[in-house]
Motif scaffolding. Structure first.
Motif, PDB file in Angstrom:
ATOM      1  N   GLY A 146     -66.804  67.716  50.410  1.00  0.00           N
ATOM      2  CA  GLY A 146     -66.127  67.962  51.674  1.00  0.00           C
ATOM      3  C   GLY A 146     -64.729  68.507  51.484  1.00  0.00           C
ATOM      4  O   GLY A 146     -64.128  68.339  50.425  1.00  0.00           O
ATOM      5  N   TRP A 147     -64.259  69.183  52.519  1.00  0.00           N
ATOM      6  CA  TRP A 147     -62.868  69.624  52.589  1.00  0.00           C
ATOM      7  C   TRP A 147     -62.186  68.885  53.736  1.00  0.00           C
ATOM      8  O   TRP A 147     -62.727  68.829  54.849  1.00  0.00           O
ATOM      9  CB  TRP A 147     -62.781  71.130  52.823  1.00  0.00           C
ATOM     10  N   PHE A 148     -61.022  68.373  53.434  1.00  0.00           N
ATOM     11  CA  PHE A 148     -60.185  67.707  54.420  1.00  0.00           C
ATOM     12  C   PHE A 148     -58.796  68.342  54.348  1.00  0.00           C
ATOM     13  O   PHE A 148     -58.474  69.009  53.375  1.00  0.00           O
ATOM     14  CB  PHE A 148     -60.098  66.213  54.126  1.00  0.00           C
ATOM     15  N   ARG A 149     -57.984  68.092  55.368  1.00  0.00           N
ATOM     16  CA  ARG A 149     -56.629  68.628  55.345  1.00  0.00           C
ATOM     17  C   ARG A 149     -55.674  67.645  55.992  1.00  0.00           C
ATOM     18  O   ARG A 149     -56.071  66.859  56.854  1.00  0.00           O
ATOM     19  CB  ARG A 149     -56.571  69.981  56.046  1.00  0.00           C
TER      20      ARG A 149
ATOM     21  N   ARG B 168     -54.673  62.742  57.637  1.00  0.00           N
ATOM     22  CA  ARG B 168     -55.658  63.630  57.025  1.00  0.00           C
ATOM     23  C   ARG B 168     -56.895  63.705  57.925  1.00  0.00           C
ATOM     24  O   ARG B 168     -57.316  62.682  58.499  1.00  0.00           O
ATOM     25  CB  ARG B 168     -56.029  63.121  55.631  1.00  0.00           C
ATOM     26  N   GLU B 169     -57.470  64.899  58.026  1.00  0.00           N
ATOM     27  CA  GLU B 169     -58.598  65.119  58.936  1.00  0.00           C
ATOM     28  C   GLU B 169     -59.703  65.915  58.273  1.00  0.00           C
ATOM     29  O   GLU B 169     -59.474  66.671  57.325  1.00  0.00           O
ATOM     30  CB  GLU B 169     -58.122  65.861  60.194  1.00  0.00           C
ATOM     31  N   PHE B 170     -60.882  65.757  58.800  1.00  0.00           N
ATOM     32  CA  PHE B 170     -62.059  66.445  58.289  1.00  0.00           C
ATOM     33  C   PHE B 170     -62.015  67.924  58.649  1.00  0.00           C
ATOM     34  O   PHE B 170     -61.572  68.290  59.743  1.00  0.00           O
ATOM     35  CB  PHE B 170     -63.308  65.798  58.886  1.00  0.00           C
ATOM     36  N   VAL B 171     -62.514  68.778  57.734  1.00  0.00           N
ATOM     37  CA  VAL B 171     -62.592  70.218  57.984  1.00  0.00           C
ATOM     38  C   VAL B 171     -64.053  70.671  57.929  1.00  0.00           C
ATOM     39  O   VAL B 171     -64.625  71.081  58.931  1.00  0.00           O
ATOM     40  CB  VAL B 171     -61.745  71.014  56.975  1.00  0.00           C
ATOM     41  N   ARG B 172     -64.651  70.593  56.747  1.00  0.00           N
ATOM     42  CA  ARG B 172     -66.053  71.006  56.565  1.00  0.00           C
ATOM     43  C   ARG B 172     -66.637  70.232  55.392  1.00  0.00           C
ATOM     44  O   ARG B 172     -65.916  69.766  54.513  1.00  0.00           O
ATOM     45  CB  ARG B 172     -66.173  72.512  56.300  1.00  0.00           C
ATOM     46  N   ALA B 173     -67.967  70.098  55.396  1.00  0.00           N
ATOM     47  CA  ALA B 173     -68.665  69.436  54.299  1.00  0.00           C
ATOM     48  C   ALA B 173     -70.002  70.118  54.066  1.00  0.00           C
ATOM     49  O   ALA B 173     -70.516  70.815  54.945  1.00  0.00           O
ATOM     50  CB  ALA B 173     -68.873  67.955  54.608  1.00  0.00           C
ATOM     51  N   ILE B 174     -70.540  69.891  52.860  1.00  0.00           N
ATOM     52  CA  ILE B 174     -71.823  70.496  52.492  1.00  0.00           C
ATOM     53  C   ILE B 174     -72.581  69.554  51.577  1.00  0.00           C
ATOM     54  O   ILE B 174     -71.989  68.929  50.686  1.00  0.00           O
ATOM     55  CB  ILE B 174     -71.589  71.874  51.824  1.00  0.00           C
ATOM     56  N   SER B 175     -73.864  69.423  51.791  1.00  0.00           N
ATOM     57  CA  SER B 175     -74.685  68.603  50.902  1.00  0.00           C
ATOM     58  C   SER B 175     -74.927  69.358  49.604  1.00  0.00           C
ATOM     59  O   SER B 175     -75.115  70.578  49.615  1.00  0.00           O
ATOM     60  CB  SER B 175     -76.020  68.268  51.568  1.00  0.00           C
ATOM     61  N   TRP B 176     -74.901  68.633  48.496  1.00  0.00           N
ATOM     62  CA  TRP B 176     -75.059  69.296  47.200  1.00  0.00           C
ATOM     63  C   TRP B 176     -76.466  69.855  47.044  1.00  0.00           C
ATOM     64  O   TRP B 176     -76.652  70.932  46.479  1.00  0.00           O
ATOM     65  CB  TRP B 176     -74.745  68.314  46.080  1.00  0.00           C
ATOM     66  N   ILE B 177     -77.444  69.128  47.550  1.00  0.00           N
ATOM     67  CA  ILE B 177     -78.829  69.590  47.557  1.00  0.00           C
ATOM     68  C   ILE B 177     -79.153  70.086  48.967  1.00  0.00           C
ATOM     69  O   ILE B 177     -78.901  69.399  49.951  1.00  0.00           O
ATOM     70  CB  ILE B 177     -79.800  68.468  47.178  1.00  0.00           C
TER      71      ILE B 177
ATOM     72  N   THR C 189     -74.638  71.769  56.156  1.00  0.00           N
ATOM     73  CA  THR C 189     -73.205  71.745  56.402  1.00  0.00           C
ATOM     74  C   THR C 189     -72.845  71.047  57.699  1.00  0.00           C
ATOM     75  O   THR C 189     -73.680  70.883  58.597  1.00  0.00           O
ATOM     76  CB  THR C 189     -72.628  73.170  56.426  1.00  0.00           C
ATOM     77  N   SER C 190     -71.593  70.640  57.777  1.00  0.00           N
ATOM     78  CA  SER C 190     -71.017  70.115  59.013  1.00  0.00           C
ATOM     79  C   SER C 190     -69.611  70.692  59.131  1.00  0.00           C
ATOM     80  O   SER C 190     -69.034  71.159  58.138  1.00  0.00           O
ATOM     81  CB  SER C 190     -70.990  68.585  59.007  1.00  0.00           C
ATOM     82  N   TYR C 191     -69.051  70.638  60.336  1.00  0.00           N
ATOM     83  CA  TYR C 191     -67.742  71.253  60.538  1.00  0.00           C
ATOM     84  C   TYR C 191     -66.985  70.533  61.636  1.00  0.00           C
ATOM     85  O   TYR C 191     -67.555  69.862  62.494  1.00  0.00           O
ATOM     86  CB  TYR C 191     -67.900  72.728  60.901  1.00  0.00           C
ATOM     87  N   ALA C 192     -65.672  70.722  61.583  1.00  0.00           N
ATOM     88  CA  ALA C 192     -64.811  70.254  62.662  1.00  0.00           C
ATOM     89  C   ALA C 192     -64.745  71.336  63.729  1.00  0.00           C
ATOM     90  O   ALA C 192     -64.752  72.530  63.402  1.00  0.00           O
ATOM     91  CB  ALA C 192     -63.416  69.949  62.130  1.00  0.00           C
ATOM     92  N   ASP C 193     -64.656  70.946  64.982  1.00  0.00           N
ATOM     93  CA  ASP C 193     -64.612  71.918  66.071  1.00  0.00           C
ATOM     94  C   ASP C 193     -63.442  72.892  65.927  1.00  0.00           C
ATOM     95  O   ASP C 193     -63.539  74.058  66.319  1.00  0.00           O
ATOM     96  CB  ASP C 193     -64.517  71.201  67.411  1.00  0.00           C
ATOM     97  N   SER C 194     -62.364  72.409  65.356  1.00  0.00           N
ATOM     98  CA  SER C 194     -61.154  73.238  65.252  1.00  0.00           C
ATOM     99  C   SER C 194     -61.330  74.433  64.321  1.00  0.00           C
ATOM    100  O   SER C 194     -60.549  75.383  64.393  1.00  0.00           O
ATOM    101  CB  SER C 194     -59.980  72.387  64.767  1.00  0.00           C
ATOM    102  N   VAL C 195     -62.327  74.397  63.452  1.00  0.00           N
ATOM    103  CA  VAL C 195     -62.521  75.498  62.507  1.00  0.00           C
ATOM    104  C   VAL C 195     -63.839  76.223  62.725  1.00  0.00           C
ATOM    105  O   VAL C 195     -64.177  77.144  61.973  1.00  0.00           O
ATOM    106  CB  VAL C 195     -62.439  75.009  61.045  1.00  0.00           C
TER     107      VAL C 195
END
Length: 127
Positions: free
Chosen positions: A35-38, A45-54, A58-64
Motif C-alpha cells: 500500500g501507499w499512504f501519505r 497519515r492517510e491511505f492512498v492506494r493499495a494492491i494485492s501481491w497476487i 486494487t483499492s483507492y482513496a476517493d481523493s486520488v
C-alpha cells in the motif's frame, strides 16, 4: 522481515506528474499486499492506494481516484505509484507499506493491516 525503500519524490508544479517506486527486499514471499499512504504537513497519515501481491486487485482513496495508479512488478519486487494531475493538496510524505498477514486477493485501506513500512519520500506540489 521485509525492507521497503521508496524513491521518486520531488518538487513538481500543479498539473504535473511523478512516479514513486517502492523496492521490497527480505521475506517477499510472505507479502500479501502493498500500500501507499501519505502524511500531509500537520495532518494524520492517510491511505492512498493499495494492491494485492497476487492477482493485482486494487483499492483507492476517493481523493486520488482517476489521478493515481498503483502497479506492481513481482519479478522486481517493486510497487509503483503513478501520480498525474497533481494538486498542491497532494503535498505530503509518501510511505510504502507491506502486509504479510491477512488474506490473499485483498488490498487493505487500514494502516493497522500493514506490518512493514518504508521511511517515506517527500512530494511537494507547487501552485
Amino acid at each position: 522481515q521485509v525492507q521497503l525503500v521508496e524513491s521518486g519524490g520531488g518538487l513538481v508544479q500543479a498539473g504535473g506528474s511523478l512516479r514513486l517506486s517502492c523496492a521490497a527486499s527480505g521475506r517477499i514471499s510472505s507479502t500479501k499486499a502493498m500500500g501507499w499512504f501519505r502524511q500531509p504537513p500537520g495532518k494524520e497519515r492517510e491511505f492512498v492506494r493499495a494492491i494485492s501481491w497476487i492477482g493485482g486487485i486494487t483499492s483507492y482513496a476517493d481523493s486520488v481516484r482517476g489521478r493515481f495508479t498503483i502497479s506492481r512488478d513481482t519479478a522486481k519486487n517493486t510497487v509503483y505509484l503513478e501520480m498525474n494531475s497533481l494538486k498542491p493538496e497532494d503535498t505530503a510524505v509518501y510511505y510504502c507499506a507491506a502486509q504479510t498477514r491477512g488474506r490473499l486477493y485483498s488490498a487493505p485501506r487500514e494502516q493497522y493491516e500493514y506490518d512493514y513500512w518504508g521511511r517515506g519520500t517527500q512530494v511537494t506540489v507547487s501552485s
